[in-house]
Structure formats: C-alpha cells, structure tokens
Motif scaffolding. Structure first.
Motif, short mmCIF file in Angstrom:
data_model
loop_
_atom_site.label_atom_id
_atom_site.label_comp_id
_atom_site.label_asym_id
_atom_site.label_seq_id
_atom_site.Cartn_x
_atom_site.Cartn_y
_atom_site.Cartn_z
N LYS A 242 49.99 27.16 47.24
CA LYS A 242 49.94 28.08 48.39
C LYS A 242 49.91 27.33 49.72
CE LYS A 242 46.85 30.83 45.51
NZ LYS A 242 45.39 30.82 45.27
N ARG A 243 49.77 26.02 49.66
CA ARG A 243 49.67 25.22 50.89
C ARG A 243 51.03 25.13 51.60
NH1 ARG A 243 46.06 20.19 48.45
NH2 ARG A 243 44.21 21.42 47.98
N PRO A 244 51.01 24.66 52.87
CA PRO A 244 52.28 24.52 53.60
C PRO A 244 53.29 23.67 52.83
CG PRO A 244 50.41 24.13 55.06
CD PRO A 244 49.85 24.30 53.69
N LYS A 245 54.57 24.00 53.04
CA LYS A 245 55.64 23.41 52.23
C LYS A 245 55.68 21.88 52.32
CE LYS A 245 60.34 24.19 50.72
NZ LYS A 245 61.70 24.67 51.04
N GLU A 246 55.42 21.34 53.50
CA GLU A 246 55.51 19.87 53.63
C GLU A 246 54.44 19.17 52.79
OE1 GLU A 246 55.19 22.01 56.11
OE2 GLU A 246 53.52 21.49 57.46
N GLN A 247 53.29 19.85 52.61
CA GLN A 247 52.27 19.30 51.72
C GLN A 247 52.71 19.38 50.26
OE1 GLN A 247 48.19 20.66 52.37
NE2 GLN A 247 48.53 20.79 54.57
N LEU A 248 53.28 20.53 49.91
CA LEU A 248 53.74 20.74 48.53
C LEU A 248 54.75 19.66 48.14
CD1 LEU A 248 54.56 24.35 47.36
CD2 LEU A 248 55.67 22.37 46.33
N ILE A 249 55.71 19.41 49.02
CA ILE A 249 56.72 18.38 48.74
C ILE A 249 56.04 17.03 48.57
CG2 ILE A 249 58.68 17.13 49.76
CD1 ILE A 249 59.42 19.85 51.15
N ALA A 250 55.06 16.76 49.45
CA ALA A 250 54.42 15.43 49.44
C ALA A 250 53.57 15.22 48.18
CB ALA A 250 53.58 15.26 50.70
N PHE A 251 52.76 16.24 47.78
CA PHE A 251 51.91 15.97 46.61
C PHE A 251 52.71 16.01 45.32
CE2 PHE A 251 50.27 20.52 47.36
CZ PHE A 251 50.89 21.10 46.27
N SER A 252 53.80 16.76 45.32
CA SER A 252 54.65 16.78 44.14
C SER A 252 55.32 15.42 43.97
CB SER A 252 55.70 17.89 44.32
OG SER A 252 56.51 17.97 43.20
N LYS A 253 55.82 14.86 45.05
CA LYS A 253 56.45 13.54 45.00
C LYS A 253 55.42 12.47 44.59
CE LYS A 253 58.85 10.06 47.79
NZ LYS A 253 57.82 9.03 47.51
N ALA A 254 54.22 12.59 45.13
CA ALA A 254 53.17 11.61 44.78
C ALA A 254 52.87 11.65 43.27
CB ALA A 254 51.91 11.86 45.60
N CYS A 255 52.89 12.85 42.70
CA CYS A 255 52.63 12.96 41.25
C CYS A 255 53.75 12.31 40.45
CB CYS A 255 52.49 14.42 40.84
SG CYS A 255 50.84 15.06 41.15
N VAL A 256 54.98 12.56 40.84
CA VAL A 256 56.11 11.94 40.14
C VAL A 256 56.00 10.42 40.24
CG1 VAL A 256 58.63 11.65 40.15
CG2 VAL A 256 57.62 13.92 40.52
N ASP A 257 55.73 9.92 41.43
CA ASP A 257 55.61 8.47 41.62
C ASP A 257 54.46 7.89 40.79
OD1 ASP A 257 57.72 8.64 43.36
OD2 ASP A 257 56.50 8.50 45.18
N ALA A 258 53.36 8.62 40.75
CA ALA A 258 52.19 8.15 39.99
C ALA A 258 52.52 8.02 38.51
CB ALA A 258 51.01 9.10 40.20
N VAL A 259 53.15 9.04 37.97
CA VAL A 259 53.49 9.01 36.54
C VAL A 259 54.44 7.84 36.25
CG1 VAL A 259 54.68 10.25 34.68
CG2 VAL A 259 53.06 11.46 36.16
N LYS A 260 55.44 7.67 37.11
CA LYS A 260 56.43 6.61 36.86
C LYS A 260 55.81 5.22 37.00
CE LYS A 260 60.37 9.31 37.06
NZ LYS A 260 61.81 9.46 37.24
N MET A 261 54.83 5.12 37.87
CA MET A 261 54.15 3.84 38.06
C MET A 261 53.27 3.53 36.84
SD MET A 261 51.86 2.88 41.38
CE MET A 261 50.49 3.96 40.96
N ILE A 262 52.56 4.54 36.37
CA ILE A 262 51.59 4.32 35.29
C ILE A 262 52.29 4.20 33.93
CG2 ILE A 262 49.83 5.65 34.03
CD1 ILE A 262 48.38 5.92 36.74
#
Lengths: 199, 199
Positions: free
Chosen positions: B62-82
């Motif tokens: 429900k948060r602003p779109k720019e946050q949604l894009i940012a935390f979604s990207k961070a999750c993808v990056d985290a999984v690929k890193m780990i």
C-alpha cells in the motif's frame, strides 16, 4: 492520550511468585484474582473497550495435576468475580475436552451489550484448536496492545490472528505483584508506538 | 551455549535510516542488503540451522510506488546475493499477485540439502494469505527466536503460526546499522529464556 481499544493480558509469573513467597507453585494462582479485578477497574477508567485475559491453555494441561486443578479453579473464580462488574463477558476455549470447567459453559456465548466493556477469558484455549476449526475465536476483535507480566517477551500461543499487529509491552514484575502504575506505564509506552497495521 | 535452531529476522528501520541520513525513504532499502549477508555469515558460525528474513508483505504494497519498486528490487538482489553463499534457499509469498517479482519464481521450491543452512525469504507475504490457504508457509519450521531491529515490539504479521512460541528480541538500532555484536547480544539474551513451548 491515544487509548488502545482492546488490550490482551498475559498474566505470567504466578508459580514463580508462589515459590519466591515460600508457597507451593499451585498456590500462586489464587493471588492472580484480585490483580485481574483491579486491572479491569483501572482499564475502565481509561476508556478501554475490550480486555482479553489469557486464562489457561491446552498446552498448560500437561502440567502436574495439582496445578491443573488450581489454575482451572482460579479461572472459574475469576469469571464469577468479574461477572459482577457490569461487563459483557465471553469465555473462549475448547469446551469439548474434559479440561474445560463445566461451570463456565454458560459464558461461552456473549450477551451483547454495546454499552458495556467487553471482557474475554481464554479458558482451555489452544492456538491449533482455534486455527484448525476456522478461527473459533472470531468473536474476539484485533488486539492493539498486549501486556505481559513476568518478563518473557513471547506470545506463548496467545490468539495468533488477533495479535498479528499488536504492540507487545513486557513488565518484569510477576502478575500477583500487579500495580495500577504498570498499566499507566504501558499506556504511556503505547503513545510512542505508531499504528501502521503492517502498512 | 544453547543455540536457537531457527531465527526470524525482522529488518525494520530502512526508511527511518534513510531519512536520518538525508536520503529519500526509498533509498534506504539498498543499505539493508549487506547487513543481511553479514548476519547470515555470522549466524552460520554459531551453528544456526535456519534463518527466515521478512522481506516485504502484501500490507507493505500500500506504500508509495517508488518505495514498492525499491523494496521489491532489494529483495531480488538479496536473494541473488545469498544464493552464492552455499545455502538451501526458499522464497515464500503470494506468487499469484503482480507484486511478486517474477525473477524470484525459480526460488519458490526448496532444493533440499540437509547439510546446508536453510534461508527463507518472505516476499509479498501476507499472514491472511498464508492462513487462508491451509498454511502456505508449512515448509518453514517453528521459529525459536525472532530478532527485530528498529525498536518496535510487534510481529507485524510475521508468520503467525511459526511464531507462537518464539522469544522476541528487540534491537533499538535501525537495520542498516546492523552490527555482528547485536546477534551476539540476542544469543546471550536467549540463554536466559526457558523453552516451555507453552507448557
């Protein structure tokens, strides 16, 4: 002051209190009765609309028999005492098991009265029982703040669905040592928590 | 030392950290990546067998779109890193909604390997979604200790079933300020909690 509509009470520490005071563990439960009454009266002054007390659980029934008898009796006494306090009472728990005190069967359906403070008791409650039967506790609303006595920071199976967004406040003192000031402290702490409901 | 088998991580405070450091809120998520990796490496040293990270939730969307894009990207990056850390990975979340990052679909089934540390990410996770579909998260085991950064004492919808008996440890510092010492502090605190599983 922002007042939580619904508070959950985990009254932990009766057995430790009994031991510290030279009694047998099972003798501690009786000393939890007056705290429950005093807390209710104090909460009412603040305008809190609903209180849920964690009585005893299916898990607790694995304890020695003398404890089981004692905490079961304490729950019956607590409900009968609080019944006189002009409240809208509800007892929720697995009534089909022999551990459920038959004296409390008449309280398992709420006589709704919107003007009265709602008081719920979990008696022979089990989180698995609750979830696996399509949320047996659905009459109990979302909980804004949970206050736990006795220093542990955990839910111990307390209403997993209603607790998903609850702020949890821990009081180091044991439940029989309840003081009205502790509720005040919890409410002051609650002012500093922002309500996001996970958002 | 009594080591919890499974720890849950609620990495709260990225947005507050960004604001405190003169950035836009959504810029904070990237600074949560390295802490996640460092925590994993530290946990492995202690012999912890399973870690579950709270990525983002259905509520968060429900948060602003720019946050949604940012935390979604961070999750993808985290999984690929780990993924490169010799772990047994699992991503759990509502894959049927458009908020689920398609890059993570290949990780939604665990390739079991008992010798490896299990690492679970909750991505587009919702407690209602989880419970109403017969426990979608059932591959995730009971959690012994939950560690939350950012000072709040609440679960915010984190795995209600696996958390019923978890000890909850709160760290005041914000997640991007993770320090290895904080995990040590959590484990020292955990020594003083007795495991009763509600009994």
């Amino acid at each position: 002051m922002r007042i939580p509509k619904h508070i959950g009470i985990i009254p932990d520490g009766n057995r430790r209190w009994a031991k510290e005071n030279g009694m047998k563990k099972e003798e501690g439960y009786d000393y939890g009765l007056m705290p429950g009454l005093r807390l209710l009266r104090e909460a009412r002054k603040y305008g809190i609309e609903e209180i849920t007390y964690y009585g005893f659980t299916v898990d607790n029934c694995k304890r020695p028999k003398e404890q089981l008898i004692a905490f079961s009796k304490a729950c019956v006494d607590a409900v009968k005492m609080i019944e006189n306090e002009d409240v809208s009472l509800l007892v929720i728990g697995n009534t089909k098991s022999s551990a459920f005190p038959t004296e409390l069967l008449p309280y398992t359906h709420r006589v709704d009265n919107n003007e009265k403070i709602k008081v719920n008791f979990l008696v022979n409650y089990g989180w698995k029982w609750d979830l696996e039967n399509g949320l047996c506790s659905k009459e109990i609303s979302r909980i804004d703040m949970i206050i736990r006595w006795g220093g542990m920071c955990r839910l111990s199976g307390f209403l997993p669905v209603q607790s998903v967004y609850s702020d949890i406040y821990i009081i180091r003192e044991l439940w029989p040592d309840f003081q009205e000031e502790q509720l005040k402290g919890a409410l002051e702490w609650y002012q500093k928590q922002d309500v996001t409901l996970g958002g």
